[in-house]
Design a protein around this motif. Structure first.
Motif, mmCIF file in Angstrom:
data_model
loop_
_atom_site.group_PDB
_atom_site.id
_atom_site.type_symbol
_atom_site.label_atom_id
_atom_site.label_comp_id
_atom_site.label_asym_id
_atom_site.label_seq_id
_atom_site.Cartn_x
_atom_site.Cartn_y
_atom_site.Cartn_z
ATOM 1 N N THR A 238 0.825 -1.149 0.100
ATOM 2 C CA THR A 238 0.280 0.203 0.052
ATOM 3 C C THR A 238 0.837 1.100 -0.215
ATOM 4 O O THR A 238 0.376 2.095 -0.874
ATOM 5 N N ASP A 239 1.550 0.905 0.551
ATOM 6 C CA ASP A 239 2.869 2.527 1.294
ATOM 7 C C ASP A 239 2.881 3.172 -0.724
ATOM 8 O O ASP A 239 3.380 4.112 -0.847
ATOM 9 N N ARG A 240 3.957 1.561 -1.147
ATOM 10 C CA ARG A 240 4.279 1.871 -2.456
ATOM 11 C C ARG A 240 3.907 2.002 -3.581
ATOM 12 O O ARG A 240 3.876 3.370 -4.742
ATOM 13 N N SER A 241 2.390 1.293 -3.916
ATOM 14 C CA SER A 241 1.210 1.655 -4.466
ATOM 15 C C SER A 241 0.652 3.219 -4.419
ATOM 16 O O SER A 241 0.015 3.779 -5.144
ATOM 17 N N GLY A 242 0.763 3.362 -3.522
ATOM 18 C CA GLY A 242 -0.157 4.667 -3.522
ATOM 19 C C GLY A 242 -2.036 3.870 -2.798
ATOM 20 O O GLY A 242 -2.890 4.539 -3.292
ATOM 21 N N ALA A 243 -2.208 2.612 -3.159
ATOM 22 C CA ALA A 243 -3.629 2.499 -3.311
ATOM 23 C C ALA A 243 -4.002 2.560 -1.541
ATOM 24 O O ALA A 243 -3.335 1.738 -1.043
ATOM 25 N N SER A 244 -4.754 2.406 -1.427
ATOM 26 C CA SER A 244 -5.818 2.242 -0.423
ATOM 27 C C SER A 244 -5.963 0.845 0.150
ATOM 28 O O SER A 244 -6.154 -0.601 -0.399
ATOM 29 N N SER A 245 -6.459 0.078 1.422
ATOM 30 C CA SER A 245 -6.570 -0.884 1.674
ATOM 31 C C SER A 245 -7.623 -1.481 0.961
ATOM 32 O O SER A 245 -7.514 -3.202 0.538
ATOM 33 N N SER A 246 -9.044 -0.723 0.880
ATOM 34 C CA SER A 246 -10.080 -1.228 0.261
ATOM 35 C C SER A 246 -9.687 -2.512 -1.863
ATOM 36 O O SER A 246 -9.863 -2.903 -2.475
ATOM 37 N N ILE A 247 -8.781 -1.315 -2.321
ATOM 38 C CA ILE A 247 -8.657 -1.373 -3.897
ATOM 39 C C ILE A 247 -7.513 -3.418 -3.277
ATOM 40 O O ILE A 247 -8.409 -4.121 -4.211
ATOM 41 N N ILE A 248 -7.263 -3.020 -2.262
ATOM 42 C CA ILE A 248 -5.638 -4.579 -2.137
ATOM 43 C C ILE A 248 -7.290 -5.307 -1.928
ATOM 44 O O ILE A 248 -7.293 -6.587 -2.010
ATOM 45 N N LYS A 249 -8.204 -5.685 -0.993
ATOM 46 C CA LYS A 249 -9.116 -6.442 -0.820
ATOM 47 C C LYS A 249 -10.013 -6.741 -2.294
ATOM 48 O O LYS A 249 -10.002 -8.225 -2.048
ATOM 49 N N SER A 250 -10.079 -5.396 -2.654
ATOM 50 C CA SER A 250 -10.960 -6.270 -4.174
ATOM 51 C C SER A 250 -9.949 -7.382 -4.546
ATOM 52 O O SER A 250 -10.546 -7.745 -5.777
ATOM 53 N N LEU A 251 -9.080 -7.187 -4.636
ATOM 54 C CA LEU A 251 -8.598 -7.502 -6.041
ATOM 55 C C LEU A 251 -7.793 -8.796 -5.169
ATOM 56 O O LEU A 251 -7.636 -10.186 -5.769
ATOM 57 N N ILE A 252 -8.004 -9.008 -3.973
ATOM 58 C CA ILE A 252 -8.079 -10.298 -3.088
ATOM 59 C C ILE A 252 -8.946 -11.262 -3.497
ATOM 60 O O ILE A 252 -9.048 -12.318 -3.608
ATOM 61 N N ASP A 253 -10.656 -10.533 -3.182
ATOM 62 C CA ASP A 253 -11.617 -10.991 -3.953
ATOM 63 C C ASP A 253 -11.795 -11.566 -5.149
ATOM 64 O O ASP A 253 -12.006 -12.167 -5.458
ATOM 65 N N LYS A 254 -11.139 -10.958 -6.384
ATOM 66 C CA LYS A 254 -11.616 -11.167 -7.741
ATOM 67 C C LYS A 254 -10.500 -11.986 -7.275
ATOM 68 O O LYS A 254 -10.398 -12.978 -9.167
#
Length: 817
Positions: A238-254
């Motif tokens: 999240t630090d490196r890509s500047g993404a929020s944790s919800s974005i990462i969560k949706s990628l994990i869900d997919k």
């Protein structure tokens, strides 16, 4: 015909007390069962049945016992034998050994305090009526004494009820409660297997062209995985890509990303398989064969293996062999910090056959281990612990391993029994006809001497595992660096240079400083006065993180002074330095690196060690500053540099063992460096780089150090050639201590002539408002130890018969090393 039992009480009495029992009781009782007995006026103690007989005591009328607490003995015959040996050899009473050996929950007294265990939910139905009454009383009252329970239940025999509540985990007995440490689960992510290939990745990136943020995350992760061969934490991504944790969560869900948790394992990408695949190197196999052949002839073997030579793997093979024979193994370690690292390793090999026993365990946990050992259950075949685990009820011991056998933590100083775990372990092994293996990279002179005399077998292991090179040790001359103004704070330019290089290469650093706190001395620059402890003869140490002055002897503390107490000027300055100050300076020198400190102040709770060790292993810490806790056989893969901040305060210690200990400490600290294929580096800062010991450490010449130190010991009549018994006198009145010590020394001189040294005040002669004075008795090799002790005890008895001396506390310390 009357029936009697002799009962051991957990207090320092010269002999066991006799109590009266009925015929039925005498048929039921066995040696080693516990009974509750009255002692003095109204005190009730838990005692152990020591003898069953028909002879009434002559000096007093025997009282009757209150109740029998066990239906089976809680200690074994061989355990009792061992206790008797400890009491005899270390000149203390059996009661004191019993107190040290048995978990507190086993020795309840009328004063013991009971409180509710808040962490356990209790259903009323699980409790019997009497148990429920106590449980209910604890809802209204924070704690009860045993005497209160007696009045609640209106009967004398309450201990069985309390015991069953302890076993159910409903109540705690008065003890420190340690918090439970939940290892922090760290979230890691990786690209899902389906998207690993180039083509699949292209498809995925096209699919995500409408979701630029998600696409950015995938690209960042891909590049991180390619460039750094280590697991990627969610937080880093999240630090490196500047993404929020919800974005990462949706990628994990997919299922584009896959998340996983790592607890405390070291993460290895070299595909090390399960725990049984470690292949021993040729050197290790040779050592293992030698140990086995020594054990055919001799009861004790000393394994002298350089640091990181893989001694633990050899131990594992030996343990395996004993388990196949159906025997138990005791694995002794000097420090609780070490058990935490090792337990993990041994559980990988032996699963739940491993039991752990040391002082940071709560009473209930210790009782559990004790019961498992009495039942000889599967769960207690391999016991790992600090020195107290020696006193447990073993059934069929086959092997005792004493790891880091040179450590001074194996000797108990207070309270009695003042035993040395290594020596007591060898005796325990003999009772069980078992073998003892002593292991160390820097053996104590005693053990090495015994090996050269042929009393123990000796096995040498001179190559590090995987043929890793021994670290390169460099001495930095502080006098020269200060003169040429090459110092920043307490760091020489060489140290800073090496640290910067190590950190740039992505490795970790350990810095060692043998003092905790910020600064050991506070001094007024106007009048030279320095704040002293009111109860001890030492200066107070400044602790910055609490902004207070503390005494490291008695724990006294006060707020940091603003003005000098003598002249009133605000000119207080710090002299000397401790771990806190090093930590501060490192933070200034390397502001972007993570620094942590490991000393007595940061490892208080039950899991204090784990937290720091885990963080260091997971590389969340770049630089670890610490006291000698760090020196003990810990195994960190990524440490390339070890810095010893100041070797001189070790070498200049007023003790005949100072040089031996300095060698051991520095060699051990150095052994933490470069444990993988990289050559480690050790920097030792000192004002005296030509000191023999430092030269011997830097060339790793144990044998030279041994020869030179032994020469001194011969000349000055010290162990291992002569034996020592130290007698300490303590009392708050200076004159009385002097009189008492002089009287004692005079009596001793009549028998032992010139081999009595003292009485002498030690360097710190007043601790907790008591003056201390020491006498040292040297016992020559051809003098009988038993007769010597008898003579000392005779003098001790006549000393205690003098009314004026009765209040002076006399401490007998046998083999005080």
């Amino acid at each position: 015909m009357h029936h009697f039992i002799d009962v051991l009480l957990p207090i320092p009495l010269q002999k066991a007390f006799t109590y009266h029992i009925t015929k039925a009781e005498s048929e039921f009782l066995e040696i080693g069962m516990r009974v509750a007995v009255p002692f003095r006026k109204s005190k009730i103690y838990t005692g152990l049945v020591y003898k069953i007989h028909n002879n009434p005591p002559t000096a007093y009328d025997a009282k009757t016992i209150h109740q029998i607490l066990d239906d089976q003995p809680v200690i074994t015959k061989s355990q009792l034998q061992h206790w008797e040996w400890i009491a005899g050899y270390y000149m203390c009473s059996l009661g004191e050994v019993m107190r040290a050996a048995m978990p507190n929950a086993f020795i309840l007294e009328s004063e013991t305090i009971i409180s509710k265990n808040e962490k356990v939910e209790v259903k009323d139905t699980e409790l019997k009526d009497e148990e429920f009454l106590i449980y209910e009383a604890l809802q209204y009252q924070s704690s009860l004494k045993i005497n209160d329970v007696v009045s609640i239940l209106d009967k004398k025999r309450v201990l069985p009820v309390i015991n069953s509540l302890v076993e159910k985990g409903v109540i705690n007995l008065q003890e420190e409660l340690y918090e439970k440490y939940q290892p922090k689960l760290v979230r890691y992510v990786k690209l899902h297997e389906n998207h690993k290939s180039e083509a699949k990745l292209q498809e995925l990136l096209e699919e995500l062209s409408r979701a630029p943020k998600q696409r950015e995350v995938v690209l960042t992760l891909f590049s991180m995985e390619a460039s750094e061969r280590r697991p990627i934490k969610v937080s880093e991504l999240t630090d490196r890509s500047g993404a929020s944790s919800s974005i990462i969560k949706s990628l994990i869900d997919k299922t584009i990303l896959e998340e996983y948790h790592l607890k405390t394992d070291r993460v290895q990408f070299d595909g090390e398989g399960d725990a049984d695949t470690k292949q021993l190197s040729e050197a290790q196999l040779e050592a293992l064969d030698s140990i086995n052949s020594i054990f055919e002839e001799k009861p004790v073997a000393l394994l002298h293996g350089v640091t990181s030579s893989g001694k633990t793997e050899i131990y594992v093979q030996l343990i395996q062999k004993q388990l196949e024979l159906g025997k138990q193994v005791l694995y002794l370690l000097p420090e609780i910090a070490l058990t935490t690292q090792l337990v993990q390793r041994l559980q990988d090999y032996f699963g739940d056959k491993v039991a752990v026993f040391h002082s940071r365990y709560s009473g209930n946990e210790r009782v559990e281990v004790w019961h498992n050992m009495l039942k000889n259950s599967e769960k207690a075949q391999v016991v790992i612990g600090a020195r107290s685990s020696l006193l447990l009820p073993f059934n069929d011991l086959g092997l005792i391993i004493v790891d880091e056998e040179h450590e001074q933590s194996y000797k108990q100083f207070d309270p009695a029994p003042r035993y040395h775990a290594r020596d007591a372990a060898i005796v325990l092994a003999n009772f069980h006809k078992a073998k003892t293996l002593l292991g160390s990279a820097t053996p104590s002179l005693e053990s090495y001497y015994n090996a050269t005399q042929g009393k123990y077998g000796l096995v040498e292991l001179n190559i590090r595992y995987n043929n890793v090179l021994m670290p390169d040790i460099e001495l930095v001359d502080l006098a020269d660096k200060y003169k040429r103004k090459r110092m920043k704070g307490h760091f020489s330019d060489r140290m800073i240079e090496e640290m910067a290089e190590t950190l740039d290469e992505g490795f970790q650093i350990i810095l060692f400083q043998n003092r905790r706190g910020f600064s050991p001395i506070i001094e007024c620059t106007t009048c030279g006065n320095s704040p002293q402890c009111p109860n001890c003869d030492v200066s107070l140490t400044y602790h910055q993180y609490r902004n207070q002055l503390r005494c490291h002897y008695c724990g006294y503390n006060s707020a940091m002074l603003q003005n000098c107490q003598a002249c009133g000027n605000p000119t207080l300055d710090t002299k000397g330095f401790g771990t806190e100050q090093i930590e501060e300076e490192v933070k200034v020198l390397f502001p972007d690196k993570k620094v942590a400190r490991m000393d007595l102040d940061t490892t208080r709770g039950k899991y204090g060690f784990e937290k720091i060790i885990n963080n260091f292993e997971q590389r969340d810490i770049d630089i670890l500053v610490g006291t000698q806790m760090l020196t003990k056989g810990l195994d960190f893969r990524h440490v390339k540099l070890v810095g010893i901040m100041n070797a001189d305060n070790l070498l200049n210690f007023p003790d005949f063992r100072a040089h031996e200990r300095s060698y051991q400490l520095m060699a051990q600290v150095s052994g933490r460096a470069g444990r993988t294929d990289l050559r480690g580096k050790v920097l030792i800062q000192t004002y005296n780089p030509h000191h023999n010991i430092l030269q011997q450490v830097s060339t790793n010449s144990y044998k030279e150090m041994f020869a030179e130190q032994m020469n001194d010991r011969y000349n000055f009549k010290y162990p291992p050639i002569y034996r020592l018994i130290k007698i300490t006198f303590k009392h708050k009145d200076y004159n009385r201590v002097n009189l008492a010590a002089d009287w004692y020394a005079k009596s001793l001189r009549q028998i032992f002539k010139a081999n009595v040294l003292g009485p002498e005040f030690p360097p710190v002669s007043r601790i907790r408002n008591l003056y201390n004075k020491n006498i040292l008795i040297k016992i020559s090799p051809n003098q009988s130890l038993g007769k010597t002790k008898e003579a000392i005890l005779k003098i001790d008895n006549s000393f205690n018969a003098v009314k004026d001396f009765r209040a002076v506390r006399v401490v007998l310390n046998v083999d005080n090393y």
